[in-house]
Scaffold this motif. Structure first.
Motif, PDB file in Angstrom:
ATOM      1  N   THR A 157       0.435  -1.353   0.078  1.00 12.10           N
ATOM      2  CA  THR A 157       0.266  -0.031  -0.317  1.00 12.10           C
ATOM      3  C   THR A 157       0.911   1.247  -0.037  1.00 12.10           C
ATOM      4  OG1 THR A 157      -1.416  -1.109   1.589  1.00 12.10           O
ATOM      5  CG2 THR A 157      -1.265   1.670   1.568  1.00 12.10           C
ATOM      6  N   LYS A 158       1.898   1.554   0.713  1.00 11.39           N
ATOM      7  CA  LYS A 158       3.060   2.463   0.503  1.00 11.39           C
ATOM      8  C   LYS A 158       3.477   2.431  -0.320  1.00 11.39           C
ATOM      9  CE  LYS A 158       6.379   4.257   3.273  1.00 11.39           C
ATOM     10  NZ  LYS A 158       7.358   4.069   4.343  1.00 11.39           N
ATOM     11  N   ALA A 159       3.983   1.905  -0.838  1.00 10.99           N
ATOM     12  CA  ALA A 159       4.296   1.454  -2.375  1.00 10.99           C
ATOM     13  C   ALA A 159       3.589   1.699  -3.427  1.00 10.99           C
ATOM     14  CB  ALA A 159       5.312  -0.007  -2.628  1.00 10.99           C
ATOM     15  N   GLN A 160       2.681   1.643  -3.803  1.00  6.40           N
ATOM     16  CA  GLN A 160       1.546   2.014  -4.867  1.00  6.40           C
ATOM     17  C   GLN A 160       1.056   3.246  -4.029  1.00  6.40           C
ATOM     18  OE1 GLN A 160      -1.745  -0.606  -3.519  1.00  6.40           O
ATOM     19  NE2 GLN A 160      -1.146  -2.035  -5.070  1.00  6.40           N
ATOM     20  N   ASP A 161       1.239   3.737  -3.233  1.00  2.06           N
ATOM     21  CA  ASP A 161       1.324   6.067  -2.880  1.00  2.06           C
ATOM     22  C   ASP A 161       2.530   6.733  -3.250  1.00  2.06           C
ATOM     23  OD1 ASP A 161      -1.660   5.225  -0.924  1.00  2.06           O
ATOM     24  OD2 ASP A 161      -0.883   4.869   1.146  1.00  2.06           O
ATOM     25  N   GLN A 162       3.903   6.140  -3.153  1.00  2.00           N
ATOM     26  CA  GLN A 162       4.704   6.071  -3.778  1.00  2.00           C
ATOM     27  C   GLN A 162       4.262   6.309  -5.507  1.00  2.00           C
ATOM     28  OE1 GLN A 162       7.729   4.137  -1.646  1.00  2.00           O
ATOM     29  NE2 GLN A 162       7.469   5.888   0.855  1.00  2.00           N
ATOM     30  N   HIS A 163       4.017   4.824  -5.730  1.00  2.00           N
ATOM     31  CA  HIS A 163       3.907   5.460  -7.107  1.00  2.00           C
ATOM     32  C   HIS A 163       3.245   6.138  -7.756  1.00  2.00           C
ATOM     33  CE1 HIS A 163       3.314   3.631 -11.267  1.00  2.00           C
ATOM     34  NE2 HIS A 163       2.538   3.882 -11.038  1.00  2.00           N
ATOM     35  N   ARG A 164       1.506   6.014  -6.875  1.00  6.10           N
ATOM     36  CA  ARG A 164       0.261   7.409  -7.646  1.00  6.10           C
ATOM     37  C   ARG A 164       1.410   8.500  -7.432  1.00  6.10           C
ATOM     38  NH1 ARG A 164      -2.606   5.450  -4.651  1.00  6.10           N
ATOM     39  NH2 ARG A 164      -2.064   7.179  -3.206  1.00  6.10           N
ATOM     40  N   ASP A 165       2.269   8.829  -6.155  1.00  8.73           N
ATOM     41  CA  ASP A 165       2.271  10.168  -6.376  1.00  8.73           C
ATOM     42  C   ASP A 165       3.401  10.616  -7.166  1.00  8.73           C
ATOM     43  OD1 ASP A 165       1.092  10.567  -3.963  1.00  8.73           O
ATOM     44  OD2 ASP A 165       2.751   9.904  -2.197  1.00  8.73           O
ATOM     45  N   LEU A 188       9.945   9.369 -18.920  1.00 13.41           N
ATOM     46  CA  LEU A 188       8.532   8.161 -19.563  1.00 13.41           C
ATOM     47  C   LEU A 188       9.544   6.993 -19.443  1.00 13.41           C
ATOM     48  CD1 LEU A 188       7.833   9.930 -22.496  1.00 13.41           C
ATOM     49  CD2 LEU A 188       6.572   9.603 -20.986  1.00 13.41           C
ATOM     50  N   MET A 189      10.755   6.892 -19.594  1.00 16.67           N
ATOM     51  CA  MET A 189      10.981   5.351 -18.867  1.00 16.67           C
ATOM     52  C   MET A 189      10.821   5.117 -17.123  1.00 16.67           C
ATOM     53  SD  MET A 189      12.688   2.583 -20.062  1.00 16.67           S
ATOM     54  CE  MET A 189      13.358   3.036 -21.778  1.00 16.67           C
ATOM     55  N   SER A 194       8.269   2.343 -12.846  1.00 11.74           N
ATOM     56  CA  SER A 194       7.760   2.398 -11.914  1.00 11.74           C
ATOM     57  C   SER A 194       6.370   1.619 -11.861  1.00 11.74           C
ATOM     58  CB  SER A 194       7.287   3.092 -11.398  1.00 11.74           C
ATOM     59  OG  SER A 194       6.233   3.500 -10.505  1.00 11.74           O
ATOM     60  N   MET A 195       5.299   1.825 -12.645  1.00 16.33           N
ATOM     61  CA  MET A 195       4.689   0.515 -12.587  1.00 16.33           C
ATOM     62  C   MET A 195       5.241  -0.656 -13.467  1.00 16.33           C
ATOM     63  SD  MET A 195       1.193   0.703 -14.010  1.00 16.33           S
ATOM     64  CE  MET A 195       0.900   2.421 -14.196  1.00 16.33           C
ATOM     65  N   ALA A 196       6.207  -1.032 -14.238  1.00  8.35           N
ATOM     66  CA  ALA A 196       6.245  -2.682 -14.449  1.00  8.35           C
ATOM     67  C   ALA A 196       6.227  -3.576 -12.944  1.00  8.35           C
ATOM     68  CB  ALA A 196       6.830  -2.908 -15.483  1.00  8.35           C
ATOM     69  N   THR A 197       7.443  -2.467 -12.240  1.00  7.29           N
ATOM     70  CA  THR A 197       7.612  -2.903 -10.876  1.00  7.29           C
ATOM     71  C   THR A 197       6.072  -3.367 -10.104  1.00  7.29           C
ATOM     72  OG1 THR A 197      10.160  -1.611 -11.439  1.00  7.29           O
ATOM     73  CG2 THR A 197       8.970  -2.375  -8.930  1.00  7.29           C
ATOM     74  N   MET A 198       5.692  -2.414 -10.457  1.00  6.50           N
ATOM     75  CA  MET A 198       4.100  -2.076  -9.392  1.00  6.50           C
ATOM     76  C   MET A 198       2.965  -3.404  -9.763  1.00  6.50           C
ATOM     77  SD  MET A 198       4.650  -0.423  -6.403  1.00  6.50           S
ATOM     78  CE  MET A 198       3.507  -0.530  -6.434  1.00  6.50           C
ATOM     79  N   ASN A 199       3.426  -4.160 -11.212  1.00  2.64           N
ATOM     80  CA  ASN A 199       2.375  -5.037 -11.644  1.00  2.64           C
ATOM     81  C   ASN A 199       2.966  -6.037 -11.295  1.00  2.64           C
ATOM     82  OD1 ASN A 199       0.540  -2.903 -13.357  1.00  2.64           O
ATOM     83  ND2 ASN A 199       2.163  -3.224 -14.976  1.00  2.64           N
TER      84      ASN A 199
END
Length: 674
Positions: A157-165, A188-189, A194-199
């Motif tokens: 959850t914390k990582a998702q928040d940081q990704h969204r920020d 862009l990279m 970041s998106m790939a890591t979260m997935n």
């Protein structure tokens, strides 16, 4: 055992009741100066967590058996470690299991044993001194496991928040700030990474959660493990794989089509039908030309495979595991066995061998060339699991002139006696007839039989398929035995079958064969050993096979074979001659099958026609629904037979000893006995 109290306003003392062996928990004020370990973590220990250590027995292997080891539960790190003894604790642990996502399972065998199944697939089988000590270890391990699994969710959850920020910050940049813009290549990279890591992290977390649920159910003796994925089809959302259908859903089968299927084939698996005579005149050359898709479906459904794998553990029997429909071939396992006969000219010419040595070599040649055509495409897909009572019939026509180069000078054979049911075929091609039946559901056993009356030869085989999960592979052992009967020479050739492995199931699955096969003819005194070699981890060739044909009386090897079972095979004879057979260049004879509308309700192609057609249309959801109908009907009728104590009655095969024999083998035909 030792317990370490944790810091906080209220600590927890744990007492084991001597009378009942239960855990009593009561609050206790923390003492000044108590340990502050773990205070720097972003989460606090739960009231029931404690670090414990002590001696347990650990099962090592069949040779050394059970051995005492000193175990330490490290709650802070979420680890279970063990040492040779307590004195070696300052040294590096002999073994370590991460408990996040693990499953702790008390054994049903006794009151002392339990297992710790880590998410990696590693397992510790442990034994405590008594039931109370086992309960203490199991409860502490379960609490630690749950805590660290939940902690991973909080970290996510914390990582998702940081990704969204991060994404919002990048997208909120004005058109140009110090030469940076939202469309900057590096930014862009960064977004994509970041998106790939979260997935990836989300997938891993979901696998942990699913594996915990699945293994807990398995440890409680659950009958079936179903495949799961994030986006379940409506079929699974509305009641699960054994629930009802939403017949009005767009894209699913209509209510009328489901009723039609049930009404026309309601007696499919009753086991009461009489043997059906197959009219050869109704058989037509097989027009089934579908090729299995290579990579697309697997790539698209990789997440499904990941979630399926998350439910399995090493060595697990896959007999009752329901696999996702998209990995299925468009044919039944019974038809796959028939496809191993796709070189019938090699089969019927075995009996042409001038002597027992040549006949054994010819059998080995036929055997080695039969597996290539049995596979449809390079990718490993699974045939339909046959329903109990399911049958498959087909035949091949083989020109009497023969198509094998070394069989051209074979002696001619007399026509069948007048009055024989096969006399009308004497002036045409040889007819090789095949019949298969699923004779048992648990365990899954298939029987198949092929005969060529004009050549006075037949083969009877029974196979019990056992599947096991092996990490990134699935192994299938084909237990059972076959026997080739050459009535003209009064010879019987017994043989076994190799194991099959589906490798690289997360990328592009492929099949390889492995194991040793024995062929023996007691009367002639010749035998053969065929070895299918699996590829070593480093180097080596794929699909390698070797064989030796031996004269048992002299122990001399009369022929050696080496090569690939799906490529070139080199035969080397005792006199120095060699011969190469390339299976990819052998002519394939298409089998002859009756159209679906001419088949009985339990014949494979008619039985699975709705599943097959849905797979052709790439409608995986509809194929899953039709498949479920068949499997649910089988389960219902199985329960009914159990309640009424009605035994299952096979149609074409009967049980003999540990195997199954065709009920009307060729050697029992009066006109062909002599």
């Amino acid at each position: 055992m030792k317990a370490m109290s944790m810091q906080g306003e209220t600590a927890t003392a744990i007492r084991i009741s001597d009378s009942e062996g239960k855990l009593d928990v009561f609050p206790q004020r923390a003492t000044p100066g108590s340990s502050a370990r773990g205070s720097s973590k972003c989460w606090q220990y739960s009231d029931h967590m404690e670090n414990i250590d002590g001696y347990l027995m650990k099962y090592t292997n069949l040779v050394t058996g059970w051995q005492y080891r000193f175990f330490v539960l490290n709650n802070e790190a979420g680890l279970l470690e063990y040492f040779v003894n307590e004195q070696s604790r300052p040294q590096k642990p002999r073994g370590t299991l991460h408990l996040a996502g693990a499953v702790i399972s008390p054994s049903d065998e006794d009151s002392h044993t339990f297992t710790v199944n880590a998410i990696s697939g590693e397992q510790y089988k442990l034994r405590a001194a008594d039931a109370k000590e086992r309960q203490h270890w199991v409860s502490r391990l379960q609490i630690c496991t749950q805590h660290h699994t939940e902690a991973m969710g909080k970290m996510m959850t914390k990582a998702q928040d940081q990704h969204r920020d991060l994404i919002q910050t990048i997208e909120g940049l004005p058109p140009a700030v110090d030469s940076l813009s939202p469309l900057d290549q590096d930014l862009l990279m960064l977004k994509a990474t970041s998106m790939a890591t979260m997935n990836c992290l989300n997938d891993c977390l979901h696998i942990l959660q699913l594996q915990q649920v699945a293994r807990q159910r398995s440890s409680l003796g659950g009958p079936t493990i179903e495949w799961l994925e994030p986006k379940l089809p409506d079929l699974l959302k509305n009641g699960g794989p054994r629930g009802g259908f939403s017949t009005g859903r767009e894209g699913g089968p209509s209510e009328s089509s489901l009723l039609e299927l049930s009404a026309t084939e309601t007696n499919s698996f009753s086991g009461e039908e009489e043997e059906e005579e197959i009219d050869a005149e109704e058989e037509v050359e097989d027009a089934f030309t579908d090729t299995e898709e290579e990579l697309g479906a697997v790539e698209e459904e990789r997440s499904v495979i990941l979630h399926l794998l998350s439910q399995l553990k090493l060595g697990m029997d896959l007999t009752r595991v329901v696999l996702p429909t998209f990995i299925l071939e468009k044919r039944s396992l019974l038809e796959m066995y028939a496809d191993f006969m796709s070189h019938p000219d090699l089969f019927v010419s075995i009996t042409d061998g001038a002597g027992p040595e040549e006949r054994m070599v010819r059998f080995v040649e036929y055997y080695l060339t039969s597996f290539h055509e049995g596979r449809k495409g390079a990718i490993a897909k699974k045939p339909y699991n046959p329903i109990i009572g399911e049958t498959f019939h087909c035949s091949w026509r083989v020109p009497r002139s023969g198509s094998r180069e070394h069989a051209r000078d074979a002696p001619s054979h007399p026509s069948p006696p007048q009055g024989s049911p096969h006399a009308e075929e004497a002036d045409g091609d040889y007819r090789l007839r095949f019949v298969a039946e699923q004779v048992s559901h648990h365990p899954p056993v298939s029987g198949f039989y092929a005969e060529c009356p004009e050549r006075r030869m037949c083969v009877n085989t029974h196979v019990w398929t056992k599947s096991k999960f092996m990490g990134m592979s699935i192994g299938v052992s084909m237990a059972g035995e076959g026997c080739l009967y050459l009535l003209e020479h009064d010879e019987e050739y017994t043989f076994t079958l190799p194991c099959a492995y589906a490798r690289s199931i997360l990328t592009v699955p492929w099949v390889e064969l492995g194991g040793k096969v024995n062929v023996n003819c007691t009367k002639s005194g010749y035998s053969a050993v065929i070895t299918f070699q699996t590829k070593p981890f480093y180097g080596g060739k794929l699909h390698k096979v070797t064989a030796e044909v031996k004269n048992n009386a002299t122990n001399a090897v009369v022929c050696r074979v080496q090569g690939e079972w799906n490529g070139a095979l080199e035969f080397s004879y005792q006199n120095g001659d060699t011969r190469v057979v390339d299976v990819t260049e052998l002519p394939v004879t298409k089998k002859r099958v009756r159209p679906n509308d001419k088949q009985g309700p339990t014949e494979s192609r008619r039985l699975w026609q709705h599943v097959t057609e849905s797979l052709r249309q790439k409608d995986i959801e509809k194929a899953t629904e039709h498949k479920r109908i068949l499997e649910e009907r089988q389960r219902t009728e199985e329960r009914h037979r159990a309640e009424t104590e009605t035994p299952w009655r096979t149609r074409y095969f009967k049980s003999e000893g540990e195997g199954w024999m065709y009920h009307k083998p060729l050697w029992k035909t009066p006109a062909l006995k002599s």
